[in-house]
Write an enzyme that holds these catalytic residues in place. Structure first.
Site, PDB file in Angstrom:
ATOM      1  CB  ILE A  22      -0.952  -0.003   1.210  1.00 43.77           C
ATOM      2  CG1 ILE A  22      -2.017  -1.096   1.045  1.00 43.77           C
ATOM      3  CG2 ILE A  22      -1.619   1.360   1.391  1.00 43.77           C
ATOM      4  CD1 ILE A  22      -2.898  -1.290   2.268  1.00 43.77           C
ATOM      5  CE1 TYR A 159      -0.792  -5.677  10.615  1.00 47.15           C
ATOM      6  CE2 TYR A 159      -3.102  -6.255  10.315  1.00 47.15           C
ATOM      7  CZ  TYR A 159      -1.997  -5.508   9.948  1.00 47.15           C
ATOM      8  OH  TYR A 159      -2.088  -4.591   8.930  1.00 47.15           O
TER       9      TYR A 159
END
Length: 340
Positions: A22, A159
């Site tokens: 990204i 995460y």
């Protein structure tokens, strides 16, 4: 609250995690739209190559190789932005590290590393950027969260917890900056599964190669959301309709959503037959082979997101929806008239 955000082609944008995925897609897109970009990550070779490619295509780019877990990293990046471009107008905290493992398999060192990069790195970058942007009479701060900021998933528990923390910090900072009338727009970007090298880079303790569970979206959609937020104040932008549905389902039917996760989103749902590209595996503590926007897996990737477009342009979405309803009503009325 009033914000003075410049057009993207008049901005300098700092982007962390810019050596792949990204972050790299965002740097390239921002540069194509005329922004000056400062690329930040650990991998010096990948950053240099990315910056050279951007400049070869007619853009303007600088780079700074730092470890986001180092608390002094924002000042180093700020100096590069100052020396090369006279400062920055938007700051994007996108860097993260991850691993695929059940929680009882994660060491304390691994757990802390995920938070040192993804959470404390975001905190340090956000506070530095907010201070500098105040001095420049405003700008945009953009943090990359995740759909997992809202809904935790097994095997990526650490995460998920880190992205929950990023969301909490970002929301609190936004409130404080608004109360001060600091002129700093704070946006949380929440991507659904994105087709990046993320599963290759994550440390993997499963028996098979890791993958991102479907539905999987194009990295360009996340880049589009980030670049949009550089110019337009938005509280949040969720990339991918599936993520929106998962978030709402988790809020309304948490027990049922847990059951779905248990049956479809554990090891089998997050694994693949495609091994990582040689040299790219496990960058939790050390930089590895980098420089790709997309994964090496043969995924079906969605290239569009109506949910994202509706969030970016709500007035158009409402008008389109009303138009659709009106058209459906007209068709129904004509059909009834014909039958009569």
């Amino acid at each position: 609250m009033s914000y003075r955000l410049k057009p993207l082609n008049q901005q300098t944008v700092v982007i962390t995690g810019a050596s792949s995925g990204i972050g790299l897609a965002t740097a390239r897109r921002a540069a194509r739209e005329g922004a000056k970009v400062v690329l930040v990550a650990r991998n010096e070779d990948a950053l240099r190559e990315a910056a050279e490619d951007i400049e070869a295509a007619g853009g303007q780019a600088a780079w700074c190789a730092v470890d986001i877990a180092d608390s002094a990293w924002p000042e180093k990046v700020g100096k590069v932005a100052d020396d090369r471009f006279g400062g920055f107008d938007s700051w994007v905290n996108n860097a993260a590290a991850s691993l695929y493992a059940r929680l009882d398999e994660v060491t304390e060192e691994e757990h802390r590393r995920v938070f040192d990069v993804g959470y404390f790195g975001t905190v340090a970058g956000s506070l530095y950027a907010a201070k500098r942007l105040r001095e420049r009479s405003g700008g945009a701060l953009i943090n990359t969260g995740s759909v997992l900021s809202e809904r935790a998933v097994g095997v990526q528990g650490v995460y998920s917890a880190m992205k929950h923390a990023v969301k909490g910090f970002t929301d609190a900072l936004r409130v404080e900056l608004q109360e001060e009338d600091a002129g700093v727009s704070v946006t949380l970007i929440k991507p659904n599964g994105i087709d990046t090298p993320y599963p290759e880079h994550a440390r993997n303790k499963m028996d098979r190669p890791a993958s991102v569970p479907p539905v999987i979206y194009d990295p360009e959609l996340a880049a589009k959301a980030i670049c949009f937020a550089c110019e337009h104040p938005r509280r949040e932008l969720l990339v991918g309709g599936q993520g929106l549905l998962l978030t709402k389902a988790g809020n309304l039917f948490p027990g049922l959503t847990d059951l779905i996760m248990q049956n479809f989103m554990m090891e089998d749902g997050q694994s693949s037959d495609t091994p990582p590209e040689p040299g790219a595996e496990d960058n939790l503590f050390e930089p590895r082979k980098d420089g790709r926007v997309r994964s090496n897996q043969d995924n079906f990737v969605r290239k569009s997101s109506l949910a994202l477009e509706a969030q970016m342009h709500p007035a158009v979405a409402i008008a389109t929806g009303m138009g659709t309803i009106a058209a459906a009503g007209l068709i129904g009325a004509l059909a009834r008239s014909r039958r009569a």
